[in-house]
Design a protein around this motif. Structure first.
Motif, short mmCIF file in Angstrom:
data_model
loop_
_atom_site.label_atom_id
_atom_site.label_comp_id
_atom_site.label_asym_id
_atom_site.label_seq_id
_atom_site.Cartn_x
_atom_site.Cartn_y
_atom_site.Cartn_z
N LEU A 171 1.27 -1.38 0.23
CA LEU A 171 0.19 -0.02 0.17
C LEU A 171 0.87 0.75 0.25
CD1 LEU A 171 -2.72 -1.15 2.62
CD2 LEU A 171 -3.35 -1.57 0.24
N ASN A 172 1.37 1.60 0.69
CA ASN A 172 2.72 2.10 0.65
C ASN A 172 4.48 2.43 0.41
OD1 ASN A 172 0.23 3.85 2.72
ND2 ASN A 172 1.32 2.14 4.17
N LYS A 173 4.44 3.33 -0.24
CA LYS A 173 6.28 3.04 -1.06
C LYS A 173 7.19 4.27 -1.62
CE LYS A 173 4.98 -1.08 -3.61
NZ LYS A 173 3.25 -1.45 -3.66
N SER A 216 4.20 7.25 -2.20
CA SER A 216 3.14 6.22 -3.34
C SER A 216 2.13 5.80 -2.10
CB SER A 216 4.02 5.36 -4.04
OG SER A 216 3.42 4.96 -4.70
N ARG A 217 1.34 5.48 -2.80
CA ARG A 217 0.11 5.40 -1.70
C ARG A 217 -0.98 4.53 -3.01
NH1 ARG A 217 -1.78 2.61 2.82
NH2 ARG A 217 -4.98 3.05 2.55
N ALA A 218 -0.93 2.97 -2.73
CA ALA A 218 -1.98 2.38 -3.58
C ALA A 218 -3.45 2.63 -3.48
CB ALA A 218 -1.93 1.17 -3.46
N ASP A 275 -1.34 3.74 -8.41
CA ASP A 275 -0.49 4.35 -7.30
C ASP A 275 -1.08 5.56 -7.25
OD1 ASP A 275 -0.14 1.82 -6.25
OD2 ASP A 275 1.92 2.11 -6.24
N GLN A 284 0.89 9.32 -6.27
CA GLN A 284 2.04 10.20 -5.89
C GLN A 284 2.21 11.12 -5.57
OE1 GLN A 284 4.79 8.14 -8.48
NE2 GLN A 284 4.76 6.37 -8.35
N GLY A 336 0.70 3.30 -12.83
CA GLY A 336 0.38 2.18 -12.76
C GLY A 336 -0.28 1.34 -14.01
#
Length: 254
Positions: free
Chosen positions: A75-77, A102-104, A110, A112, A138
């Motif tokens: 979910l979070n990157k 980045s959040r899905a 995602d 960003q 994506g």
């Protein structure tokens, strides 16, 4: 009678043990809860050099790169991105770096946000700027890979870019990749050679052969065209408005 009684007791006891042993509650013990059991809690690290290539164009023959990667969970990157080009015949280069959270927002996309830093140098002079980023990355329907972003510079200038690509599998290892790129700007920024409106458009095709999934040399062709005010600025500086180049490079990931 005593023998029959003992036999009956033995049979009932054995039946009871079988029933108890077959009970789902006692047949197996559930493992202790751990966050490691949750797939979205696993940390992933990924780095890909999507493009590392040499282009033959107008005698300047630039080296071009596009590298990105992330570290984080489903979910979070944290994303890192960089792309740019450096001329091999002159002391001139342009490069861009991004650091993004980045959040899905679904299975395929995602959102960003973060910062971008641009650096350009020519001869002994250089120019730089910082921008805020809001992007979307994506896979669109029909397996198009999309990477787009909106940018606001420290001076309040607004711009946006879009890149879309698609993988054509001729075989399991021979893959063609058409690419479309474009960018727009709300205000003109002469020091960066950017006019208002649609700035440019690019079309490319790369044919790669995956010696391994992680390593694939490729050849290709690329066409770029500056548009509108951006083209006028390029002409005024004696630059090229349109470029057609042959290229060769390597794509690799870790």
């Amino acid at each position: 009678m005593t023998l029959i009684k003992h036999a009956s007791t033995f049979i009932l006891t054995a039946f009871a043990l079988i029933v108890i042993a077959g009970s789902p509650a006692l047949a197996q013990k559930a493992p202790e809860f751990s966050n490691d059991l949750m797939m979205d809690n696993k940390t992933y690290v990924y780095l890909i050099a999507e493009k590392l290539e040499y282009r033959s164009v107008n005698g300047v023959n630039p080296l071009m790169w596009e590298v990105q990667g992330y570290a984080g969970k489903d979910l979070n990157k944290f994303w890192f991105k960089s792309h740019g080009e450096a001329l091999t015949t002159e002391n001139e280069a342009e490069m861009e770096f991004q650091g993004l959270y980045s959040r899905a927002i679904g299975p395929y996309f995602d959102v960003q946000t973060g910062v971008r830093y641009d650096l350009a140098y020519e001869g002994n002079g250089n120019n730089s700027r910082a921008l805020a980023v809001l992007g979307l990355q994506g896979m669109a329907p029909y397996f198009f890979h999309v990477d787009g972003g909106m940018f606001i510079s420290e001076d309040g200038d607004i711009s946006a870019s879009l890149e879309a690509e698609y993988d054509l599998l001729f075989t399991q290892r021979l893959i063609g990749q058409p690419i479309f790129e474009t960018s727009i700007a709300v205000q003109e920024v002469p020091e960066w050679g950017v006019g208002s409106g649609v700035n440019d458009v690019g079309l490319g095709f790369r044919l790669r052969y995956e010696l391994q999934r992680e390593f694939a040399p490729y050849i290709g062709i690329n066409w770029e065209r500056k548009l509108g005010e951006t083209a006028d600025m390029a002409r005024a500086r004696g630059g090229h408005v349109s470029n057609l180049s042959l290229l060769g490079g390597v794509r690799m990931w870790f």
